[in-house]
Scaffold this motif. Structure first.
Motif, PDB file in Angstrom:
ATOM      1  N   ASP A   2       0.757  -1.051  -0.069  1.00 64.89           N
ATOM      2  CA  ASP A   2       0.031  -0.066  -0.085  1.00 64.89           C
ATOM      3  C   ASP A   2       0.809   1.181   0.051  1.00 64.89           C
ATOM      4  N   LEU A   3       0.226   2.276  -0.299  1.00 62.02           N
ATOM      5  CA  LEU A   3       0.980   3.680  -0.376  1.00 62.02           C
ATOM      6  C   LEU A   3       1.604   4.103   0.776  1.00 62.02           C
ATOM      7  N   TRP A   4       1.030   4.164   2.053  1.00 65.44           N
ATOM      8  CA  TRP A   4       1.312   4.487   3.360  1.00 65.44           C
ATOM      9  C   TRP A   4       2.691   3.493   3.732  1.00 65.44           C
ATOM     10  N   THR A   5       2.606   2.260   3.404  1.00 68.41           N
ATOM     11  CA  THR A   5       4.041   1.496   3.537  1.00 68.41           C
ATOM     12  C   THR A   5       5.160   1.870   2.800  1.00 68.41           C
ATOM     13  N   ARG A   6       4.820   2.303   1.545  1.00 69.97           N
ATOM     14  CA  ARG A   6       5.863   2.653   0.601  1.00 69.97           C
ATOM     15  C   ARG A   6       6.492   4.120   0.743  1.00 69.97           C
ATOM     16  N   ILE A   7       5.493   4.884   1.305  1.00 67.50           N
ATOM     17  CA  ILE A   7       6.138   6.168   1.796  1.00 67.50           C
ATOM     18  C   ILE A   7       7.034   5.997   2.845  1.00 67.50           C
ATOM     19  N   LEU A   8       6.463   5.311   3.885  1.00 60.20           N
ATOM     20  CA  LEU A   8       7.424   4.797   5.066  1.00 60.20           C
ATOM     21  C   LEU A   8       8.789   4.341   4.512  1.00 60.20           C
ATOM     22  N   LEU A   9       8.947   3.417   3.731  1.00 57.56           N
ATOM     23  CA  LEU A   9      10.042   2.654   3.454  1.00 57.56           C
ATOM     24  C   LEU A   9      10.850   3.813   2.568  1.00 57.56           C
ATOM     25  N   LEU A  10      10.275   4.943   1.706  1.00 62.94           N
ATOM     26  CA  LEU A  10      10.881   5.808   1.017  1.00 62.94           C
ATOM     27  C   LEU A  10      11.639   6.698   1.948  1.00 62.94           C
ATOM     28  N   LEU A  11      10.835   7.120   3.224  1.00 61.39           N
ATOM     29  CA  LEU A  11      11.490   8.072   4.203  1.00 61.39           C
ATOM     30  C   LEU A  11      12.607   7.426   4.992  1.00 61.39           C
ATOM     31  N   ALA A  12      12.279   6.020   5.217  1.00 63.28           N
ATOM     32  CA  ALA A  12      13.176   5.469   5.934  1.00 63.28           C
ATOM     33  C   ALA A  12      14.475   5.632   5.342  1.00 63.28           C
ATOM     34  N   GLY A  13      14.659   5.200   3.826  1.00 59.54           N
ATOM     35  CA  GLY A  13      15.687   5.306   2.959  1.00 59.54           C
ATOM     36  C   GLY A  13      16.267   6.636   2.988  1.00 59.54           C
ATOM     37  N   LEU A  14      15.704   7.714   2.807  1.00 60.50           N
ATOM     38  CA  LEU A  14      16.047   9.016   3.005  1.00 60.50           C
ATOM     39  C   LEU A  14      16.651   9.451   4.036  1.00 60.50           C
ATOM     40  N   MET A  15      15.946   9.153   5.295  1.00 57.51           N
ATOM     41  CA  MET A  15      16.433   9.147   6.662  1.00 57.51           C
ATOM     42  C   MET A  15      17.935   8.736   6.953  1.00 57.51           C
TER      43      MET A  15
END
Length: 123
Positions: A2-15
């Motif tokens: 889902d989109l929420w999980t994808r955004i969390l993974l994206l933000l985790a990578g950027l962090m």
């Protein structure tokens, strides 16, 4: 996924990337212990958010609060580390109370994650 999980993974990578960059700046340019602390918080919470997002995919019950807790960790770490980085590199606060609010948000996020253990069910 889902989109929420994808955004969390994206933000985790950027962090994680920002945390490594901040650690490099602290080691080679300046910023001292304050910037190192910001880097450690980013890297630590990036790994945690990535793991929590992956775990959320495995749950049929409890995935919402787990993602909510992970989101609180993201925003808390960004506020906390952003404020510390701003102080270390620009000698200015990000916003009034950003670091304490970010720290409180991370604590709340971890408590939500802990509470998820009481309701989580695997797929």
């Amino acid at each position: 996924m889902d989109l929420w999980t994808r955004i969390l993974l994206l933000l985790a990578g950027l962090m994680g990337a920002c945390g490594v960059a901040a650690a490099a700046v602290a080691a080679h340019v300046g910023g001292g212990a304050t910037l190192e602390t910001a880097a450690y918080f980013l890297i630590l919470h990036a790994a945690a958010v990535g793991g929590l997002a992956a775990l959320a995919l495995q749950l049929t019950r409890g995935s919402f609060p787990l993602r909510l807790g992970a989101s609180a960790l993201v925003f808390g770490a960004l506020l906390f580390s952003g404020d510390l980085s701003s102080r270390a590199l620009l000698e200015a606060k990000l916003l009034g109370g950003s670091a304490p609010f970010g720290g409180s948000l991370m604590i709340a996020g971890w408590l939500v994650v802990a509470g998820t253990a009481l309701v989580a069910r695997r797929a």
